[in-house]
Design an enzyme around this catalytic site. Structure first.
Site, mmCIF file in Angstrom:
data_model
loop_
_atom_site.group_PDB
_atom_site.id
_atom_site.type_symbol
_atom_site.label_atom_id
_atom_site.label_comp_id
_atom_site.label_asym_id
_atom_site.label_seq_id
_atom_site.Cartn_x
_atom_site.Cartn_y
_atom_site.Cartn_z
ATOM 1 N N HIS A 51 0.901 -1.117 0.022
ATOM 2 C CA HIS A 51 0.191 0.019 -0.214
ATOM 3 C C HIS A 51 0.932 1.089 0.067
ATOM 4 O O HIS A 51 1.848 1.191 0.282
ATOM 5 C CB HIS A 51 -1.009 -0.097 1.247
ATOM 6 C CG HIS A 51 -1.980 -1.227 1.315
ATOM 7 N ND1 HIS A 51 -2.106 -1.896 2.176
ATOM 8 C CD2 HIS A 51 -2.780 -1.340 0.296
ATOM 9 C CE1 HIS A 51 -2.951 -3.123 1.964
ATOM 10 N NE2 HIS A 51 -3.379 -2.716 0.921
ATOM 11 N N ASP A 54 2.470 1.741 3.123
ATOM 12 C CA ASP A 54 3.423 0.637 3.545
ATOM 13 C C ASP A 54 4.988 1.038 3.164
ATOM 14 O O ASP A 54 5.909 0.665 3.928
ATOM 15 C CB ASP A 54 3.181 -0.752 2.962
ATOM 16 C CG ASP A 54 2.005 -1.359 3.367
ATOM 17 O OD1 ASP A 54 1.703 -1.418 4.581
ATOM 18 O OD2 ASP A 54 1.249 -1.978 2.647
HETATM 19 C C1 XUL Z 1 -9.174 -6.365 0.492
HETATM 20 C C2 XUL Z 1 -8.134 -6.460 -0.188
HETATM 21 C C3 XUL Z 1 -6.941 -5.462 -0.118
HETATM 22 C C4 XUL Z 1 -6.218 -5.472 -1.256
HETATM 23 C C5 XUL Z 1 -5.155 -4.719 -1.490
HETATM 24 O O1 XUL Z 1 -10.143 -7.206 0.690
HETATM 25 O O2 XUL Z 1 -7.765 -7.901 -0.597
HETATM 26 O O3 XUL Z 1 -6.097 -6.109 0.874
HETATM 27 O O4 XUL Z 1 -5.807 -6.687 -1.773
HETATM 28 O O5 XUL Z 1 -5.363 -3.214 -1.085
#
Ligand code: XUL
Ligand code: MN
Length: 346
Positions: A51, A54
């Protein structure tokens, strides 16, 4: 086809976590992101998914600081011999996106979402990936009349276009999920996002990441969804995991709930040369809250092992026999043959 698949594995720092859930606080010690990255190779993985926050400590700081911290992350990846697979703007935690980002009624929320997405692109460029993943968590409704749904689609396309225009090299991957946190998510399935991709300014740079659990929550079969995205040449990543029925998004270890369904996904990926263009097999799995600190990475290593064990089964499947059983329409025998193979009987 088949024979060109290359399987390299990735996960994100959020997959090593403290075990908090909506009913209770953390139960494990928190692990610093740098330490998680140091664990990636040790656990047998090559790619790291991020992210935006992150990869840097916060995106609400000066641009200079974002650049400085992203460069540090890049250094760390390089020194570990790791690759960044994608950056996903984490739009769903900020109070400014309570009612959505790209499709919010509030123009300020929309501007915040776009600005944050541009920062994610800047971070991606520094840490060395062209993939931007969008899990549009809060784009949708609880109350049907609260938004203009048609306008929401237009706004979604405009948001993707603005990212494509901001950087001529990045790719946008939609990771769709039908609900949770929203009651009704906009673009709830892969198919919805694929349709939208062709409305964007550069469809060749818009594709998908498919998560097993998200497909299942939509009542769909993940392997068939993956095959459909592969047909479009747009399956650029996966989040393998498992899901026990239509509940919350469980993010169980791959194959933990339904081994046959896991086999089907490995089969489709293998048959369609997934990974030949550098795609990663991503895992989006959560450790059970009951795991103690020292074994709270087992869900990752076990998921990878299960994938590789199933891959052996996939390779052993007698393709001629499958063709014969298809031709004679003896699907009961075909099913039995596959299940016996998974059980190690053939
Ligand atoms: C949510 C999900 C997230 C995405 C990344 O359900 O899967 O973790 O993978 O943002
Ligand atoms: Mn995911």
């Amino acid at each position: 086809m088949a024979g060109k698949a290359v399987f390299r594995f990735s996960f994100g720092p959020w997959n090593i976590h403290e075990g908090a859930d909506v009913f209770g606080p953390p139960v494990r010690k928190s692990v610093a992101t740098a330490h998680k990255i140091a664990l990636v190779k040790k656990l047998g993985f090559e790619g790291v998914q991020f992210h935006d926050d992150d990869a840097v400590s916060s995106v609400d700081v000066s641009h200079d600081q974002i650049v400085r911290e992203a460069k540090e992350t890049r250094k760390l990846l390089d020194s570990e011999g790791l690759v960044a697979e994608f950056v996903a703007p984490r739009l769903w935690e900020d109070p400014r996106t309570i009612d959505g980002g790209y499709t919010a009624n509030d123009a300020k929320a929309r501007e915040y979402a776009l600005e944050r997405s541009r920062k994610a692109i800047d971070i991606a460029n520094i840490i060395g990936t062209r993939n931007i993943v969008l899990w549009p968590a809060r784009e949708g409704v609880y109350v049907n009349e609260s938004k203009d749904h048609r306008l929401a689609s237009e706004r979604f396309v405009a948001a993707v276009n603005s990212m494509l225009e901001y950087d001529g090299n990045i790719r946008v991957l939609g990771e769709m999920k039908p609900n949770e946190p929203m009651d009704h998510a906009y673009l709830p399935t892969t198919g919805h996002f694929l349709a939208l991709s062709y409305k964007t300014a550069d469809p060749a740079r818009v594709g998908v990441l498919i998560e097993t659990a998200h497909s299942l929550l939509a009542g769909l079969d993940p392997a068939i969804e993956m095959a459909y995205a592969l047909f479009h040449g747009k399956l650029w990543s996966v989040h393998l995991n498992d899901q026990n029925g239509l509940k919350f998004d469980e993010d169980r270890a791959f194959g933990a709930a339904n081994l046959k369904r896991a086999f089907d996904q490995v089969f489709v990926l293998y048959e369609n040369d997934f990974g030949a263009n550098g795609e990663f097999v991503g895992l989006d799995v959560k450790a059970l809250r009951t795991q103690k600190d020292e074994v709270a990475t087992r869900h990752l290593t076990n998921s990878k092992k299960i994938f590789l064990d199933l891959l052996e089964v996939v390779k052993r499947v007698d393709r001629k026999k499958v063709e014969e059983l298809r031709a004679s329409r003896d699907y009961e025998e075909l099913e039995y043959y596959i299940i016996s193979s998974i059980m190690g009987r053939v």
